[in-house]
Design a protein around this motif. Structure first.
Motif, PDB file in Angstrom:
ATOM      1  N   GLY A   1      26.679  34.582  42.767  1.00 10.41           N
ATOM      2  CA  GLY A   1      26.327  35.141  44.059  1.00 10.41           C
ATOM      3  C   GLY A   1      26.896  34.408  45.264  1.00 10.41           C
ATOM      4  O   GLY A   1      26.420  34.597  46.382  1.00 10.41           O
ATOM      5  N   ILE A   2      27.907  33.602  45.069  1.00 14.77           N
ATOM      6  CA  ILE A   2      28.466  32.825  46.174  1.00 14.77           C
ATOM      7  C   ILE A   2      29.479  33.647  46.966  1.00 14.77           C
ATOM      8  O   ILE A   2      29.549  33.542  48.190  1.00 14.77           O
ATOM      9  CB  ILE A   2      29.096  31.522  45.648  1.00 14.77           C
ATOM     10  CG1 ILE A   2      28.007  30.662  44.986  1.00 14.77           C
ATOM     11  CG2 ILE A   2      29.798  30.756  46.753  1.00 14.77           C
ATOM     12  CD1 ILE A   2      28.536  29.473  44.242  1.00 14.77           C
ATOM     13  N   ILE A   3      30.270  34.473  46.286  1.00 17.69           N
ATOM     14  CA  ILE A   3      31.298  35.272  46.956  1.00 17.69           C
ATOM     15  C   ILE A   3      31.117  36.739  46.597  1.00 17.69           C
ATOM     16  O   ILE A   3      30.409  37.094  45.657  1.00 17.69           O
ATOM     17  CB  ILE A   3      32.723  34.799  46.593  1.00 17.69           C
ATOM     18  CG1 ILE A   3      32.996  34.958  45.098  1.00 17.69           C
ATOM     19  CG2 ILE A   3      32.973  33.380  47.060  1.00 17.69           C
ATOM     20  CD1 ILE A   3      34.434  34.677  44.693  1.00 17.69           C
ATOM     21  N   ASP A   4      31.794  37.595  47.375  1.00 14.62           N
ATOM     22  CA  ASP A   4      31.774  39.033  47.117  1.00 14.62           C
ATOM     23  C   ASP A   4      32.812  39.391  46.056  1.00 14.62           C
ATOM     24  O   ASP A   4      33.730  38.619  45.775  1.00 14.62           O
ATOM     25  CB  ASP A   4      32.106  39.800  48.405  1.00 14.62           C
ATOM     26  CG  ASP A   4      31.051  39.607  49.474  1.00 14.62           C
ATOM     27  OD1 ASP A   4      29.864  39.479  49.119  1.00 14.62           O
ATOM     28  OD2 ASP A   4      31.437  39.581  50.667  1.00 14.62           O
TER      29      ASP A   4
ATOM     30  N   VAL B   1      41.221  32.635  39.437  1.00 13.54           N
ATOM     31  CA  VAL B   1      40.506  33.851  39.031  1.00 13.54           C
ATOM     32  C   VAL B   1      39.243  33.479  38.272  1.00 13.54           C
ATOM     33  O   VAL B   1      38.165  34.044  38.523  1.00 13.54           O
ATOM     34  CB  VAL B   1      41.406  34.777  38.175  1.00 13.54           C
ATOM     35  CG1 VAL B   1      40.599  35.881  37.514  1.00 13.54           C
ATOM     36  CG2 VAL B   1      42.513  35.380  39.025  1.00 13.54           C
ATOM     37  N   GLY B   2      39.351  32.531  37.371  1.00 12.77           N
ATOM     38  CA  GLY B   2      38.171  32.090  36.630  1.00 12.77           C
ATOM     39  C   GLY B   2      37.100  31.521  37.541  1.00 12.77           C
ATOM     40  O   GLY B   2      35.904  31.824  37.392  1.00 12.77           O
ATOM     41  N   LEU B   3      37.500  30.713  38.501  1.00 13.08           N
ATOM     42  CA  LEU B   3      36.543  30.147  39.449  1.00 13.08           C
ATOM     43  C   LEU B   3      35.922  31.232  40.323  1.00 13.08           C
ATOM     44  O   LEU B   3      34.716  31.215  40.591  1.00 13.08           O
ATOM     45  CB  LEU B   3      37.220  29.096  40.320  1.00 13.08           C
ATOM     46  CG  LEU B   3      37.646  27.818  39.624  1.00 13.08           C
ATOM     47  CD1 LEU B   3      38.449  26.941  40.569  1.00 13.08           C
ATOM     48  CD2 LEU B   3      36.433  27.064  39.105  1.00 13.08           C
TER      49      LEU B   3
ATOM     50  N   VAL C   1      37.006  38.318  44.364  1.00 12.34           N
ATOM     51  CA  VAL C   1      37.462  38.287  42.967  1.00 12.34           C
ATOM     52  C   VAL C   1      38.699  39.164  42.823  1.00 12.34           C
ATOM     53  O   VAL C   1      39.682  38.776  42.184  1.00 12.34           O
ATOM     54  CB  VAL C   1      36.342  38.738  42.005  1.00 12.34           C
ATOM     55  CG1 VAL C   1      36.867  38.827  40.576  1.00 12.34           C
ATOM     56  CG2 VAL C   1      35.155  37.802  42.084  1.00 12.34           C
ATOM     57  N   LEU C   2      38.647  40.351  43.421  1.00 10.74           N
ATOM     58  CA  LEU C   2      39.801  41.244  43.353  1.00 10.74           C
ATOM     59  C   LEU C   2      41.021  40.626  44.030  1.00 10.74           C
ATOM     60  O   LEU C   2      42.145  40.768  43.545  1.00 10.74           O
ATOM     61  CB  LEU C   2      39.469  42.590  44.003  1.00 10.74           C
ATOM     62  CG  LEU C   2      38.437  43.444  43.274  1.00 10.74           C
ATOM     63  CD1 LEU C   2      38.122  44.683  44.090  1.00 10.74           C
ATOM     64  CD2 LEU C   2      38.914  43.808  41.883  1.00 10.74           C
ATOM     65  N   ASP C   3      40.808  39.921  45.129  1.00 11.84           N
ATOM     66  CA  ASP C   3      41.912  39.247  45.808  1.00 11.84           C
ATOM     67  C   ASP C   3      42.503  38.152  44.923  1.00 11.84           C
ATOM     68  O   ASP C   3      43.724  37.976  44.865  1.00 11.84           O
ATOM     69  CB  ASP C   3      41.423  38.662  47.137  1.00 11.84           C
ATOM     70  CG  ASP C   3      42.554  38.130  47.979  1.00 11.84           C
ATOM     71  OD1 ASP C   3      43.595  38.827  48.103  1.00 11.84           O
ATOM     72  OD2 ASP C   3      42.408  37.018  48.514  1.00 11.84           O
ATOM     73  N   ALA C   4      41.659  37.419  44.223  1.00 12.05           N
ATOM     74  CA  ALA C   4      42.129  36.390  43.295  1.00 12.05           C
ATOM     75  C   ALA C   4      42.929  37.020  42.156  1.00 12.05           C
ATOM     76  O   ALA C   4      43.974  36.487  41.752  1.00 12.05           O
ATOM     77  CB  ALA C   4      40.950  35.595  42.747  1.00 12.05           C
ATOM     78  N   GLN C   5      42.460  38.148  41.655  1.00 11.05           N
ATOM     79  CA  GLN C   5      43.182  38.837  40.587  1.00 11.05           C
ATOM     80  C   GLN C   5      44.534  39.346  41.077  1.00 11.05           C
ATOM     81  O   GLN C   5      45.534  39.261  40.367  1.00 11.05           O
ATOM     82  CB  GLN C   5      42.350  39.998  40.041  1.00 11.05           C
ATOM     83  CG  GLN C   5      41.159  39.558  39.232  1.00 11.05           C
ATOM     84  CD  GLN C   5      40.286  40.718  38.800  1.00 11.05           C
ATOM     85  OE1 GLN C   5      40.391  41.830  39.328  1.00 11.05           O
ATOM     86  NE2 GLN C   5      39.405  40.461  37.843  1.00 11.05           N
TER      87      GLN C   5
END
Length: 91
Positions: A46-49, A36-38, A53-57
């Protein structure tokens, strides 16, 4: 008498297996937290959408639920060991 030893042994084996599962789930939770931190850093740069992040969370929250379930299972197994060893149950 033999059945009592068998129940005690099975309870102890179950407890040890569940303890291993707990340790693995804790490692998974730590890894998910790092991910999640990464993911947040990658989003900021600006590397990912944000969906990533939501998927990681979501993965992190699932890992937290897994740890909670493992704690519950470990406590239940401990009660079963106590019960198998004659821990004061009235029948």
């Amino acid at each position: 008498m033999l059945n009592a030893f068998k129940e005690a042994r099975n309870s102890i084996v179950d407890f040890n297996k569940i303890k291993e599962v707990y340790e693995l789930r804790v490692k998974l939770e730590r890894s998910a937290r790092s991910y999640v931190g990464l993911a947040q850093l990658q989003y900021i740069n600006g590397i990912i959408d944000y969906l990533d992040v939501l998927d990681a969370q979501r993965g992190y929250f699932d890992a937290q639920i897994g740890v909670s379930n493992a704690i519950r299972d470990e406590l239940i197994a401990m009660v079963n060991v106590y019960k198998a060893l004659g821990g004061g149950w009235q029948m």
